[in-house]
Design a protein around this motif. Structure first.
Motif, PDB file in Angstrom:
ATOM      1  N   LEU A  49       4.667   8.501   1.583  1.00  0.00           N
ATOM      2  CA  LEU A  49       3.875   7.691   2.508  1.00  0.00           C
ATOM      3  C   LEU A  49       4.110   6.207   2.289  1.00  0.00           C
ATOM      4  O   LEU A  49       4.303   5.448   3.254  1.00  0.00           O
ATOM      5  CB  LEU A  49       2.401   8.030   2.349  1.00  0.00           C
ATOM      6  CG  LEU A  49       1.435   7.293   3.291  1.00  0.00           C
ATOM      7  CD1 LEU A  49       1.758   7.614   4.744  1.00  0.00           C
ATOM      8  CD2 LEU A  49      -0.010   7.660   2.970  1.00  0.00           C
ATOM      9  N   LEU A  50       4.117   5.783   1.035  1.00  0.00           N
ATOM     10  CA  LEU A  50       4.312   4.365   0.744  1.00  0.00           C
ATOM     11  C   LEU A  50       5.652   3.872   1.268  1.00  0.00           C
ATOM     12  O   LEU A  50       5.774   2.713   1.688  1.00  0.00           O
ATOM     13  CB  LEU A  50       4.209   4.122  -0.763  1.00  0.00           C
ATOM     14  CG  LEU A  50       2.796   4.210  -1.345  1.00  0.00           C
ATOM     15  CD1 LEU A  50       2.848   4.270  -2.873  1.00  0.00           C
ATOM     16  CD2 LEU A  50       1.951   3.029  -0.894  1.00  0.00           C
ATOM     17  N   GLY A  51       6.632   4.736   1.284  1.00  0.00           N
ATOM     18  CA  GLY A  51       7.946   4.352   1.789  1.00  0.00           C
ATOM     19  C   GLY A  51       7.998   4.181   3.294  1.00  0.00           C
ATOM     20  O   GLY A  51       9.008   3.687   3.823  1.00  0.00           O
ATOM     21  N   ARG A  52       6.924   4.555   3.993  1.00  0.00           N
ATOM     22  CA  ARG A  52       6.894   4.480   5.455  1.00  0.00           C
ATOM     23  C   ARG A  52       5.855   3.506   5.989  1.00  0.00           C
ATOM     24  O   ARG A  52       5.753   3.335   7.208  1.00  0.00           O
ATOM     25  CB  ARG A  52       6.655   5.891   6.030  1.00  0.00           C
ATOM     26  CG  ARG A  52       7.890   6.752   5.924  1.00  0.00           C
ATOM     27  CD  ARG A  52       7.612   8.224   5.904  1.00  0.00           C
ATOM     28  NE  ARG A  52       8.874   8.971   5.855  1.00  0.00           N
ATOM     29  CZ  ARG A  52       9.610   9.108   4.750  1.00  0.00           C
ATOM     30  NH1 ARG A  52       9.191   8.595   3.606  1.00  0.00           N
ATOM     31  NH2 ARG A  52      10.752   9.766   4.783  1.00  0.00           N
ATOM     32  N   GLY A  56       0.605  -4.336   4.307  1.00  0.00           N
ATOM     33  CA  GLY A  56      -0.774  -4.543   4.754  1.00  0.00           C
ATOM     34  C   GLY A  56      -1.274  -3.495   5.712  1.00  0.00           C
ATOM     35  O   GLY A  56      -2.167  -3.766   6.532  1.00  0.00           O
ATOM     36  N   SER A  57      -0.750  -2.280   5.630  1.00  0.00           N
ATOM     37  CA  SER A  57      -1.183  -1.216   6.539  1.00  0.00           C
ATOM     38  C   SER A  57      -2.626  -0.812   6.277  1.00  0.00           C
ATOM     39  O   SER A  57      -3.152  -0.937   5.166  1.00  0.00           O
ATOM     40  CB  SER A  57      -0.280   0.012   6.380  1.00  0.00           C
ATOM     41  OG  SER A  57       1.001  -0.224   6.912  1.00  0.00           O
ATOM     42  N   ARG A  58      -3.268  -0.301   7.325  1.00  0.00           N
ATOM     43  CA  ARG A  58      -4.656   0.171   7.232  1.00  0.00           C
ATOM     44  C   ARG A  58      -4.632   1.685   7.072  1.00  0.00           C
ATOM     45  O   ARG A  58      -4.108   2.404   7.930  1.00  0.00           O
ATOM     46  CB  ARG A  58      -5.421  -0.217   8.486  1.00  0.00           C
ATOM     47  CG  ARG A  58      -6.924  -0.073   8.308  1.00  0.00           C
ATOM     48  CD  ARG A  58      -7.664  -1.138   9.121  1.00  0.00           C
ATOM     49  NE  ARG A  58      -9.072  -1.173   8.716  1.00  0.00           N
ATOM     50  CZ  ARG A  58     -10.018  -0.457   9.267  1.00  0.00           C
ATOM     51  NH1 ARG A  58      -9.727   0.368  10.253  1.00  0.00           N
ATOM     52  NH2 ARG A  58     -11.266  -0.549   8.847  1.00  0.00           N
ATOM     53  N   ARG A  73      -3.246   3.756  -5.661  1.00  0.00           N
ATOM     54  CA  ARG A  73      -1.822   3.515  -5.418  1.00  0.00           C
ATOM     55  C   ARG A  73      -1.616   2.704  -4.145  1.00  0.00           C
ATOM     56  O   ARG A  73      -0.762   1.820  -4.087  1.00  0.00           O
ATOM     57  CB  ARG A  73      -1.084   4.854  -5.314  1.00  0.00           C
ATOM     58  CG  ARG A  73      -0.979   5.620  -6.627  1.00  0.00           C
ATOM     59  CD  ARG A  73       0.034   4.984  -7.572  1.00  0.00           C
ATOM     60  NE  ARG A  73       1.327   4.790  -6.942  1.00  0.00           N
ATOM     61  CZ  ARG A  73       2.229   5.759  -6.755  1.00  0.00           C
ATOM     62  NH1 ARG A  73       1.979   6.985  -7.180  1.00  0.00           N
ATOM     63  NH2 ARG A  73       3.376   5.486  -6.180  1.00  0.00           N
ATOM     64  N   LEU A  74      -2.379   3.027  -3.117  1.00  0.00           N
ATOM     65  CA  LEU A  74      -2.237   2.317  -1.843  1.00  0.00           C
ATOM     66  C   LEU A  74      -2.663   0.861  -1.962  1.00  0.00           C
ATOM     67  O   LEU A  74      -2.000  -0.045  -1.433  1.00  0.00           O
ATOM     68  CB  LEU A  74      -3.055   3.028  -0.771  1.00  0.00           C
ATOM     69  CG  LEU A  74      -2.514   4.397  -0.338  1.00  0.00           C
ATOM     70  CD1 LEU A  74      -3.590   5.187   0.400  1.00  0.00           C
ATOM     71  CD2 LEU A  74      -1.274   4.248   0.535  1.00  0.00           C
ATOM     72  N   VAL A  75      -3.758   0.611  -2.656  1.00  0.00           N
ATOM     73  CA  VAL A  75      -4.232  -0.765  -2.846  1.00  0.00           C
ATOM     74  C   VAL A  75      -3.235  -1.554  -3.680  1.00  0.00           C
ATOM     75  O   VAL A  75      -2.932  -2.721  -3.375  1.00  0.00           O
ATOM     76  CB  VAL A  75      -5.626  -0.762  -3.496  1.00  0.00           C
ATOM     77  CG1 VAL A  75      -5.994  -2.149  -4.029  1.00  0.00           C
ATOM     78  CG2 VAL A  75      -6.677  -0.316  -2.489  1.00  0.00           C
ATOM     79  N   GLU A  76      -2.727  -0.948  -4.734  1.00  0.00           N
ATOM     80  CA  GLU A  76      -1.749  -1.640  -5.580  1.00  0.00           C
ATOM     81  C   GLU A  76      -0.499  -2.026  -4.799  1.00  0.00           C
ATOM     82  O   GLU A  76       0.173  -3.006  -5.135  1.00  0.00           O
ATOM     83  CB  GLU A  76      -1.376  -0.758  -6.765  1.00  0.00           C
ATOM     84  CG  GLU A  76      -2.488  -0.631  -7.801  1.00  0.00           C
ATOM     85  CD  GLU A  76      -2.175   0.369  -8.898  1.00  0.00           C
ATOM     86  OE1 GLU A  76      -2.908   0.388  -9.909  1.00  0.00           O
ATOM     87  OE2 GLU A  76      -1.190   1.132  -8.754  1.00  0.00           O
ATOM     88  N   ALA A  77      -0.196  -1.269  -3.752  1.00  0.00           N
ATOM     89  CA  ALA A  77       0.962  -1.577  -2.905  1.00  0.00           C
ATOM     90  C   ALA A  77       0.625  -2.587  -1.808  1.00  0.00           C
ATOM     91  O   ALA A  77       1.481  -2.892  -0.969  1.00  0.00           O
ATOM     92  CB  ALA A  77       1.510  -0.295  -2.285  1.00  0.00           C
ATOM     93  N   HIS A 151       1.470   7.847  10.305  1.00  0.00           N
ATOM     94  CA  HIS A 151       1.681   9.068   9.543  1.00  0.00           C
ATOM     95  C   HIS A 151       0.383   9.634   8.981  1.00  0.00           C
ATOM     96  O   HIS A 151      -0.586   8.906   8.750  1.00  0.00           O
ATOM     97  CB  HIS A 151       2.651   8.807   8.383  1.00  0.00           C
ATOM     98  CG  HIS A 151       4.043   8.487   8.829  1.00  0.00           C
ATOM     99  ND1 HIS A 151       4.438   7.211   9.161  1.00  0.00           N
ATOM    100  CD2 HIS A 151       5.138   9.280   9.020  1.00  0.00           C
ATOM    101  CE1 HIS A 151       5.703   7.224   9.536  1.00  0.00           C
ATOM    102  NE2 HIS A 151       6.149   8.464   9.459  1.00  0.00           N
ATOM    103  N   LEU A 152       0.390  10.944   8.772  1.00  0.00           N
ATOM    104  CA  LEU A 152      -0.708  11.644   8.115  1.00  0.00           C
ATOM    105  C   LEU A 152      -0.124  12.548   7.045  1.00  0.00           C
ATOM    106  O   LEU A 152       0.896  13.205   7.266  1.00  0.00           O
ATOM    107  CB  LEU A 152      -1.519  12.502   9.091  1.00  0.00           C
ATOM    108  CG  LEU A 152      -2.301  11.782  10.186  1.00  0.00           C
ATOM    109  CD1 LEU A 152      -1.431  11.578  11.412  1.00  0.00           C
ATOM    110  CD2 LEU A 152      -3.553  12.570  10.554  1.00  0.00           C
ATOM    111  N   VAL A 153      -0.774  12.576   5.895  1.00  0.00           N
ATOM    112  CA  VAL A 153      -0.447  13.543   4.852  1.00  0.00           C
ATOM    113  C   VAL A 153      -1.650  14.464   4.701  1.00  0.00           C
ATOM    114  O   VAL A 153      -2.771  14.008   4.454  1.00  0.00           O
ATOM    115  CB  VAL A 153      -0.127  12.860   3.514  1.00  0.00           C
ATOM    116  CG1 VAL A 153       0.154  13.921   2.441  1.00  0.00           C
ATOM    117  CG2 VAL A 153       1.075  11.933   3.649  1.00  0.00           C
ATOM    118  N   LEU A 154      -1.426  15.761   4.896  1.00  0.00           N
ATOM    119  CA  LEU A 154      -2.481  16.760   4.798  1.00  0.00           C
ATOM    120  C   LEU A 154      -2.137  17.713   3.664  1.00  0.00           C
ATOM    121  O   LEU A 154      -1.009  18.219   3.597  1.00  0.00           O
ATOM    122  CB  LEU A 154      -2.599  17.562   6.094  1.00  0.00           C
ATOM    123  CG  LEU A 154      -2.710  16.788   7.408  1.00  0.00           C
ATOM    124  CD1 LEU A 154      -2.696  17.754   8.586  1.00  0.00           C
ATOM    125  CD2 LEU A 154      -3.978  15.956   7.433  1.00  0.00           C
TER     126      LEU A 154
END
Length: 227
Positions: A49-52, A56-58, A73-77, A151-154
């Motif tokens: 996900l981080l690679g896509r 500053g994505s929401r 992980r998302l905040v750190e990125a 994108h969605l990760v389920l």
């Protein structure tokens, strides 16, 4: 979220409604993070996900738990994260552990999800205490809440079971899920393109744990260019 401002590091509680999952996960608390910290498949899905994500994505994290590893992980990125969980204990833990994200204690079924208001959505194992009808309806709403190209990760435990009694980390729960093929079909019916599926078996680090199958779906809102 438009119309519902939430400051980073804050906790918002929506009323006193407590779904059954709240009681179980209030009791489990930080032990959940310890039990599942070793999931390499979860880490791999976050890397995907981080690679896509654009800078500053929401991102919406449904069933955000303790905030780790997903929100952290998302905040750190550098991304803007809103975590939602029905357990006030989990939300309190998450807010303390990941102050760079915002967290809401709420039932996701009752929460407004404006169209195309997020760049991505994560749903890690938070559907299992919903009926199949509720899971299908929620995934449709989440698909609509993602922008075009988002994108969605389920992730789920892909078992063909409906409202069965179980014990999870010492807590009684009722579990409903889809088999792997039906889960992917449910995502497709919600308007998502399933780009990839990863299946693994994981044993949580807990004395009462047994090996359990895990399924990760990597999805994009349908109608966009191929990955």
């Amino acid at each position: 979220m438009p119309g519902t401002p939430v400051m980073k590091g804050s906790i918002v509680t929506d009323g006193d409604h407590r779904p059954p999952a709240a009681t179980a996960f209030d009791a489990i608390g930080a032990e959940y993070e310890k039990a599942f910290a070793g999931s390499e498949a979860h880490e791999a899905s976050l890397e995907w996900l981080l690679g896509r994500l654009e800078p500053g994505s929401r991102v919406l994290d449904v069933g955000s738990g303790t905030g780790r590893p997903t929100a952290q992980r998302l905040v750190e990125a550098g991304h803007d994260v809103l975590g939602v969980d029905v357990s006030p204990v989990m939300v309190d833990l998450a807010a303390r552990q990941v102050p760079g994200a915002a967290f809401r204690c709420a039932d996701i079924h009752e929460m407004p999800l404006p169209e195309k208001s997020f760049d991505a959505v994560c749903v890690y194992f938070s559907l299992l205490q919903m009926s199949r009808e509720e899971q299908s309806a929620l995934v449709r709403r989440l698909a609509g809440a993602v922008r075009s190209g988002g994108h969605l990760v389920l992730a789920t435990v892909p078992l063909d079971v409906a409202d069965v009694e179980a014990v999870f980390m010492g807590q009684p729960v009722r579990v409903t899920s889809f088999g792997a093929e039906d889960f992917a079909a449910m995502a497709s019916a919600a308007g998502l393109t399933v780009l990839r599926q990863d299946r693994t078996v994981f044993t949580p680090a807990h004395p009462e744990a047994i090996p359990e199958p895990h399924l990760f779906l990597y999805c994009r809102r349908a109608g966009d260019a191929a990955d």
